[in-house]
Design a protein around this motif. Structure first.
Motif, PDB file in Angstrom:
ATOM      1  N   ASN A 150      35.338  25.561  40.029  1.00 58.18           N
ATOM      2  CA  ASN A 150      36.028  26.842  40.180  1.00 58.18           C
ATOM      3  C   ASN A 150      37.412  26.611  40.756  1.00 58.18           C
ATOM      4  O   ASN A 150      37.520  26.184  41.886  1.00 58.18           O
ATOM      5  N   PRO A 151      38.497  26.845  40.066  1.00 55.45           N
ATOM      6  CA  PRO A 151      38.587  27.294  38.677  1.00 55.45           C
ATOM      7  C   PRO A 151      38.301  26.155  37.703  1.00 55.45           C
ATOM      8  O   PRO A 151      38.589  25.017  38.004  1.00 55.45           O
TER       9      PRO A 151
ATOM     10  N   ASN B  76      38.161  31.687  40.307  1.00 61.14           N
ATOM     11  CA  ASN B  76      37.676  32.862  39.572  1.00 61.14           C
ATOM     12  C   ASN B  76      38.680  33.335  38.529  1.00 61.14           C
ATOM     13  O   ASN B  76      38.628  34.459  38.060  1.00 61.14           O
ATOM     14  N   TRP B  77      39.609  32.439  38.193  1.00 62.18           N
ATOM     15  CA  TRP B  77      40.646  32.726  37.207  1.00 62.18           C
ATOM     16  C   TRP B  77      41.474  33.947  37.601  1.00 62.18           C
ATOM     17  O   TRP B  77      41.945  34.701  36.764  1.00 62.18           O
ATOM     18  N   ASN B  78      41.651  34.159  38.902  1.00 60.67           N
ATOM     19  CA  ASN B  78      42.530  35.222  39.383  1.00 60.67           C
ATOM     20  C   ASN B  78      43.968  34.723  39.419  1.00 60.67           C
ATOM     21  O   ASN B  78      44.222  33.528  39.427  1.00 60.67           O
TER      22      ASN B  78
ATOM     23  N   PRO C 223      38.873  31.812  47.242  1.00 66.03           N
ATOM     24  CA  PRO C 223      37.896  32.136  46.188  1.00 66.03           C
ATOM     25  C   PRO C 223      37.321  33.544  46.319  1.00 66.03           C
ATOM     26  O   PRO C 223      36.651  34.013  45.400  1.00 66.03           O
ATOM     27  N   HIS C 224      37.589  34.219  47.444  1.00 69.58           N
ATOM     28  CA  HIS C 224      37.053  35.573  47.602  1.00 69.58           C
ATOM     29  C   HIS C 224      38.138  36.628  47.486  1.00 69.58           C
ATOM     30  O   HIS C 224      37.957  37.756  47.915  1.00 69.58           O
ATOM     31  N   LYS C 225      39.288  36.222  46.899  1.00 67.54           N
ATOM     32  CA  LYS C 225      40.347  37.207  46.706  1.00 67.54           C
ATOM     33  C   LYS C 225      39.816  38.342  45.828  1.00 67.54           C
ATOM     34  O   LYS C 225      39.253  38.103  44.753  1.00 67.54           O
ATOM     35  N   ILE C 226      39.984  39.547  46.312  1.00 64.90           N
ATOM     36  CA  ILE C 226      39.476  40.704  45.575  1.00 64.90           C
ATOM     37  C   ILE C 226      40.584  41.227  44.673  1.00 64.90           C
ATOM     38  O   ILE C 226      41.673  41.539  45.128  1.00 64.90           O
ATOM     39  N   GLU C 227      40.315  41.262  43.385  1.00 67.42           N
ATOM     40  CA  GLU C 227      41.275  41.855  42.472  1.00 67.42           C
ATOM     41  C   GLU C 227      40.533  42.861  41.619  1.00 67.42           C
ATOM     42  O   GLU C 227      39.720  42.476  40.775  1.00 67.42           O
TER      43      GLU C 227
ATOM     44  N   LEU D  97      39.680  44.624  38.711  1.00 70.45           N
ATOM     45  CA  LEU D  97      40.100  44.443  37.320  1.00 70.45           C
ATOM     46  C   LEU D  97      39.139  45.190  36.404  1.00 70.45           C
ATOM     47  O   LEU D  97      38.644  44.633  35.444  1.00 70.45           O
ATOM     48  N   VAL D  98      38.814  46.410  36.744  1.00 68.75           N
ATOM     49  CA  VAL D  98      37.862  47.133  35.898  1.00 68.75           C
ATOM     50  C   VAL D  98      38.528  47.418  34.561  1.00 68.75           C
ATOM     51  O   VAL D  98      39.454  48.209  34.469  1.00 68.75           O
ATOM     52  N   ASN D  99      38.075  46.715  33.546  1.00 72.45           N
ATOM     53  CA  ASN D  99      38.719  46.822  32.248  1.00 72.45           C
ATOM     54  C   ASN D  99      38.093  47.932  31.411  1.00 72.45           C
ATOM     55  O   ASN D  99      36.896  48.179  31.477  1.00 72.45           O
TER      56      ASN D  99
ATOM     57  N   ARG E 138      46.798  44.527  28.925  1.00 77.17           N
ATOM     58  CA  ARG E 138      45.774  44.172  29.890  1.00 77.17           C
ATOM     59  C   ARG E 138      46.330  44.269  31.308  1.00 77.17           C
ATOM     60  O   ARG E 138      45.682  44.797  32.212  1.00 77.17           O
TER      61      ARG E 138
END
Lengths: 187, 359
Positions: free
Chosen positions: B157-158, B242-244, B254-258, B260-262, B341
């Motif tokens: 990860n990633p 997490n590909w953020n 690794p716990h960055k919150i983004e 991204l509700v698509n 996107r």
């Protein structure tokens, strides 16, 4: 005509052991035939490799402990060995029975390109490290490129009361298969 | 230093990064006669080098560029810039000569002949020896970026593709695998092979020029520089766990919150605007998206043939023009989808997971 015959004679004189056209074609046919036959035998040998004598893979169907050993939420104990997350939930509206508490088995293969997502307990989601697809605890896709939810597997009780997971059966939400009673184990 | 870091971190949002990259590319094409002067090339190279030297003080940035995988990317940034400058410098000189009515510089030495040995083989041999020596030294000095043993049940990860495939991996974030992994790369390869049959304009053959072929060269470079090289840079410096998206000087949390509700286009139309639930029949549900895609590939070419590209249409004829436009629209679909996107979280224009068909 005369010149053609003369030149023909000249060629014959120059190449005393000239191969006739028919003889040449016959040789070509035999040569190619042998080559193709050999190639096909080799191909059959390759096909044999598709059926190995021993498979070092866990069985598709396995027993997964007693239900009371599970806490509510996502359990990763069979992720590395069997490629399955077992999820215990008080309510799962997506399986069509919102009133029932129970368990279901989620496949650990991302539906985008087949990587293995990570369960982020703090964020309550599965997140794929390859292209960023995200799934909720139910398996429902909600972010990134994954076009459909994670697949669920058949889950039932074994004779001894343990949970039995059968990976050879899969249930896909987009085909309306999550309401199948075998994809959700009522506890 | 903190100002430097926060400045570049703030530019690193994907839409801003792409807009700036495209803007710089367009500016370069417009002002190539000035920007390819030796003084400017040296100055810009030093500025890029300075960015890396100052940036290397930052621990997170240093971790990225010191990784064996990523060293070719740093080299690539300079190499692409220098090759571009060299070509555009020669084009600038030729364009100025052609304006004055003189032949291009290549015409002057077209009668000159060189011997294969020693004129050609000797420099090649010297280059071979030098490169071999450099690669041996590099191979000894830098550790191979080996990771933990491969496992079928765990992905790093990633999980990054090799550096030359990062552009492809970035494409896969926005499209279904069969599109981004099969159709679009296929179109790139077939499209490149088709160029000699589409482009029958003899100008620019055998000599460098930009003024005589701005559309052809500009389009090719847009595809290569903006849609490939920039995606490789983005995949290296801006993609983290997490590909953020992360800034180049940001800690890879690794716990960055983004959030991204698509949302699919069908959900925008039926639920968002029509205020009803999605129709059950997938074809009716996805009708807006299907119509939009058809319009994009049918109406846009017709409109372009009538307006901006009228001259092209008459010179090339229907068949050539159609192939050109299909390739261009296919290429343009990537930045369009990326921007949609990033700005409105659009997931798929046509989304039929039942049949594994998503666009």
């Amino acid at each position: 005509m005369a010149t053609s015959e003369a030149s023909q004679k000249q060629i014959t004189v120059m190449n005393p052991d000239k191969v006739s056209r028919r003889g040449f074609l016959g040789n070509v046919l035999v040569g190619w035939g042998l080559f193709l036959a050999g190639a096909h035998v080799g191909l059959l040998g390759c096909v044999r490799f598709l059926f190995p004598n021993v498979l070092f893979e866990p069985p598709q169907s396995f027993k997964a402990d007693l239900p009371n050993t599970y806490a509510e939420g996502v359990d990763e104990r069979f992720k590395n060995t069997n490629g399955v997350w077992l999820v215990k939930t008080v309510s799962d509206p997506l399986s069509g029975r919102p009133a029932d508490a129970g368990m279901f088995a989620l496949s650990t293969t991302c539906t985008h390109l087949g990587c293995i997502p990570n369960w982020l307990a703090a964020d309550l989601k599965f997140k794929c490290p390859c292209h960023g697809s995200g799934f909720r605890m139910s398996g429902m896709n909600f972010e990134g490129p994954a076009p459909r939810p994670l697949e669920r597997h058949r889950i039932a009780f074994a004779d001894d009361g343990q949970i039995l997971v059968d990976k050879s059966q899969k249930y896909q939400w987009e085909k309306g298969q999550w309401i199948n009673p075998e994809s959700f184990l009522k506890i | 230093m903190a100002l430097f870091e926060s400045f570049f971190n703030s530019l690193a949002s994907p839409e801003l990064y792409t807009l700036i990259f495209t803007g710089v590319f367009l500016l370069y094409c417009a002002r190539y006669r000035l920007l390819t002067r030796p003084g400017w090339v040296v100055g810009i190279s030093l500025a890029i080098a300075l960015f890396f030297i100052i940036g290397a003080q930052n621990h997170d940035f240093m971790t990225i560029i010191a990784k064996g995988d990523n060293m070719p990317i740093v080299i690539m940034i300079f190499a692409v810039f220098w090759c571009l400058s060299l070509a555009f410098r020669q084009a600038a000189v030729n364009d100025m000569r052609i304006e004055k009515g003189e032949p291009p510089t290549e015409a002057l030495d077209s009668n000159k002949k060189v011997l294969v040995w020693p004129d050609l083989i000797y420099p090649e041999f010297v280059c071979t020896v030098l490169l071999t020596a450099i690669f041996i030294a590099w191979g000894i000095a830098v550790e191979a970026p080996l990771e933990e043993p491969a496992s079928g049940t765990r992905a790093p990860n990633p999980a990054k593709a090799p550096w030359y495939f990062l552009g492809l991996q970035e494409m896969l974030v926005y499209f279904d695998p069969w599109l981004a992994g099969v159709v679009l790369p296929g179109m790139i390869v077939v499209g490149l092979m088709a160029i000699p049959y589409i482009d029958t304009n003899p100008r620019g053959n055998g000599y460098f020029t930009f003024k005589e072929r701005p559309f052809a060269i500009g389009m090719f470079l847009f595809g290569f520089i903006v849609l490939w090289v920039s995606l490789v840079i983005m995949g290296t410096f801006l993609r983290g766990p997490n590909w953020n998206f992360f800034g180049p000087f940001e800690y890879w949390d690794p716990h960055k919150i983004e959030p991204l509700v698509n949302v699919n286009l069908s959900e925008f139309i039926w639920v968002g605007m029509g205020n009803t639930r999605l129709p059950d029949n997938p074809l009716i549900r996805e009708a807006p998206g299907i119509l939009l895609i058809l319009a994009y590939f049918v109406i846009t070419p017709a409109l372009l043939a009538k307006t901006i590209l009228k001259k092209f249409f008459h010179e090339m004829g229907f068949a050539r023009f159609s192939i050109l436009i299909m390739l261009l629209l296919g290429m343009a679909s990537l930045p369009i989808k990326m921007l949609l996107r990033w700005t409105i979280n659009l997931k798929y224009v046509v989304a039929i997971p039942e049949w594994f068909f998503n666009i």
